[in-house]
Design a protein around this motif. Structure first.
Motif, PDB file in Angstrom:
ATOM      1  N   ASP A 157      56.047 -30.396 -23.571  1.00  0.00           N
ATOM      2  CA  ASP A 157      56.320 -30.122 -21.892  1.00  0.00           C
ATOM      3  C   ASP A 157      57.606 -29.948 -21.398  1.00  0.00           C
ATOM      4  O   ASP A 157      57.663 -28.894 -20.779  1.00  0.00           O
ATOM      5  N   LYS A 160      58.505 -26.192 -23.227  1.00  0.00           N
ATOM      6  CA  LYS A 160      57.390 -24.828 -22.552  1.00  0.00           C
ATOM      7  C   LYS A 160      57.995 -23.655 -23.331  1.00  0.00           C
ATOM      8  O   LYS A 160      58.047 -22.751 -22.707  1.00  0.00           O
ATOM      9  N   THR A 165      56.377 -25.549 -28.821  1.00  0.00           N
ATOM     10  CA  THR A 165      55.412 -26.136 -27.882  1.00  0.00           C
ATOM     11  C   THR A 165      54.165 -26.580 -28.644  1.00  0.00           C
ATOM     12  O   THR A 165      53.766 -27.743 -29.094  1.00  0.00           O
TER      13      THR A 165
END
Length: 533
Positions: A157, A160, A165
């Protein structure tokens, strides 16, 4: 069938989440925020009790220290980073002193948790890499796997990044699966972390089913409830359903405050959503709370995150306050203008009322004067009526007397009795006739003004009152002013009627006025005020 169950779970969740209205939830949160110090005091009291337990023990052994340090760590881990870090270090020290590899490994898991809470990903991985999983029991292994999974999810998170990710998310799934294999299928950890896995993997319905089941069917602690509702809110944020997300985040923030959890993202996310929805006032209050919590806990990442948002919300808050100030200024200006208008109208109305009062006074005076004039006219009419009748009778009587005298004279002339005519003429008594005239005048006047003598005497002291003889109606003094009361103010006419000289009448009037209690100028006015019947 499975989809139907998921839909029912979703509807059930929404019904619980929206059981309270949006406004009432905000009211509850603000109320809980006002009581945060009370909740913190309860936690601090528990911490103080644990510290006293250790200090009161005589020569506490290392196992007791480890146990108490672990309890203190658990109290501090979401409350204060520095203290939690301190007790994580102490746990490791005691583990080394005990030469217990399992305790050392478990202490490093605890250290990893607070390092992750502070946003220190590298340090977290460094600490977790030193853990020998084989030394851990099942509960410690589950904690290790779940913590590692959460670290990869948080890192994903944070980055990103389209490349890294997905890699981090896939690694997190492996660790969750390893932990789930050690869990009972109905345990909180199993349902929550699998719900988190479904969320990150895009299986929204499954994620909602797991998280909703925890919220609605399980008796969760405040911290567990906050974590679950906060995670579920992320689903609604991604689904662009901010109202539901806000309701869940409010409940999460309430639970965080009650459990004295300072390391929490719910308040920050809530402030962002409220800000996006135009509720700047509450957004500002909550972002300030989030900053206070982040500063208190010492979470570097959270402080940076909140500090980036706070100026934006604060700027809009200032703009909002400025707009409110301008609106209030406008209202105040309008009220001032309105007040001025009211005052102006009040002055105008007051002046008009004064004019109306003056006009009423003039009208009343005019009515009074008119009434007096009418009364005087009625009085004059009555006087004229009485005196016309009186003088008609009197003249008729004198005409009859003259007619009888004429016939008698004619008869005596016819018979040439001239001496009898002389005798007849000599028998005429003018003095008596004048006295009868005055008596008739007195009777007629007193019939119209029966209180004349009494009112006349009221103008003099008792010694100067007129005292009439028996059978006397008026005397000369009274007749002079009786004629004046009838409107005959010419002294020459009065002298002619009463057979006096003008000087005599002047002397009478001067003498009478000189005896009265009234000034000479006012005397005749008082005479004119004597009322007729």
């Amino acid at each position: 069938m499975k989809k139907s169950l998921l839909l029912l779970a979703l509807l059930f969740t929404c019904s619980v989440v929206w059981a309270e209205g949006y406004d009432s939830l905000l009211t509850r949160l603000n109320s809980v925020i006002n009581k945060k110090k009370d909740y913190d005091d309860i936690k601090l009291a528990r911490i103080e009790k644990l510290k006293k337990e250790l200090s009161n023990a005589e020569n506490p052994d290392l196992n007791l220290k480890y146990k108490v340090y672990l309890s203190l760590y658990n109290e501090y881990k979401s409350f204060n980073y520095d203290e939690a870090f301190n007790y994580a270090q102490r746990l490791q020290q005691v583990g080394h002193l005990l030469n217990d590899p399992e305790k050392i490994a478990y202490s490093r898991i605890k250290l990893g948790f607070i390092l992750l809470s502070s946003g220190m990903f590298k340090e977290t991985f460094d600490s977790l890499k030193t853990v020998n999983v084989k030394l851990l029991d099942n509960e410690a292994r589950k904690e290790y796997y779940f913590l590692t999974a959460r670290t990869y999810y948080d890192l994903a998170d944070f980055d990103k990044d389209n490349y890294y990710t997905p890699i981090y998310n896939s690694r997190a799934v492996k660790y969750i699966d390893s932990a789930s294999a050690l869990c009972k299928t109905n345990s909180f950890g199993y349902l929550y972390y699998n719900g988190l896995k479904f969320l990150k993997s895009g299986y929204t319905d499954k994620a909602i089913a797991n998280l909703s089941l925890l919220i609605n069917k399980y008796k969760l602690s405040d911290h567990e409830f906050a974590v679950t509702t906060s995670t579920l809110s992320d689903i609604y944020i991604r689904a662009n359903q901010p109202e539901k997300a806000i309701a869940l985040l409010i409940q999460a923030a309430i639970a965080d405050a009650k459990s004295s959890t300072k390391e929490a993202a719910a308040m920050t996310t809530l402030a962002q959503l409220l800000h996006q929805h135009g509720d700047v006032k509450n957004a500002y209050v909550f972002i300030k709370q989030a900053l206070d919590d982040a500063v208190y806990y010492g979470a570097r990442q959270r402080k940076i995150q909140v500090s980036a948002i706070l100026p934006v919300i604060a700027g809009e808050r200032i703009s909002y306050v400025e707009q409110q100030r301008q609106v209030l200024f406008l209202y105040a200006s309008l009220l001032t203008v309105l007040a001025i208008i009211v005052v102006v109208f009040a002055v105008i109305i007051y002046k008009q009322l004064q004019k109306l009062k003056l006009a009423d006074k003039v009208i009343l005076e005019a009515n009074h004067n008119l009434q007096q004039s009418i009364n005087k006219l009625n009085e004059a009419d009555k006087i004229k009526e009485e005196y016309i009748g009186y003088y008609f009778n009197l003249i008729a009587e004198y005409i009859n007397k003259l007619d009888k005298f004429k016939r008698s004279v004619d008869n005596k002339l016819t018979t040439k009795r001239y001496d009898d005519i002389r005798l007849l003429v000599n028998n005429i008594n003018l003095t008596k006739e004048r006295e009868e005239l005055f008596i008739n005048f007195d009777k007629a006047f007193l019939k119209i003004f029966p209180n004349f003598v009494y009112d006349y005497n009221a103008l003099f002291c008792e010694d100067n009152h007129v005292k009439l003889l028996p059978n006397q109606l008026l005397n000369t003094d009274l007749r002079i002013f009786a004629l004046i009361r009838l409107g005959i103010s010419d002294t020459e006419k009065i002298a002619h009627i009463l057979e006096y000289s003008v000087n005599t009448i002047y002397n009478y009037k001067a003498r009478i006025k000189g005896k009265s209690n009234i000034s000479n100028d006012e005397f005749e006015h008082k005479i004119m005020e004597i009322k007729a019947i």
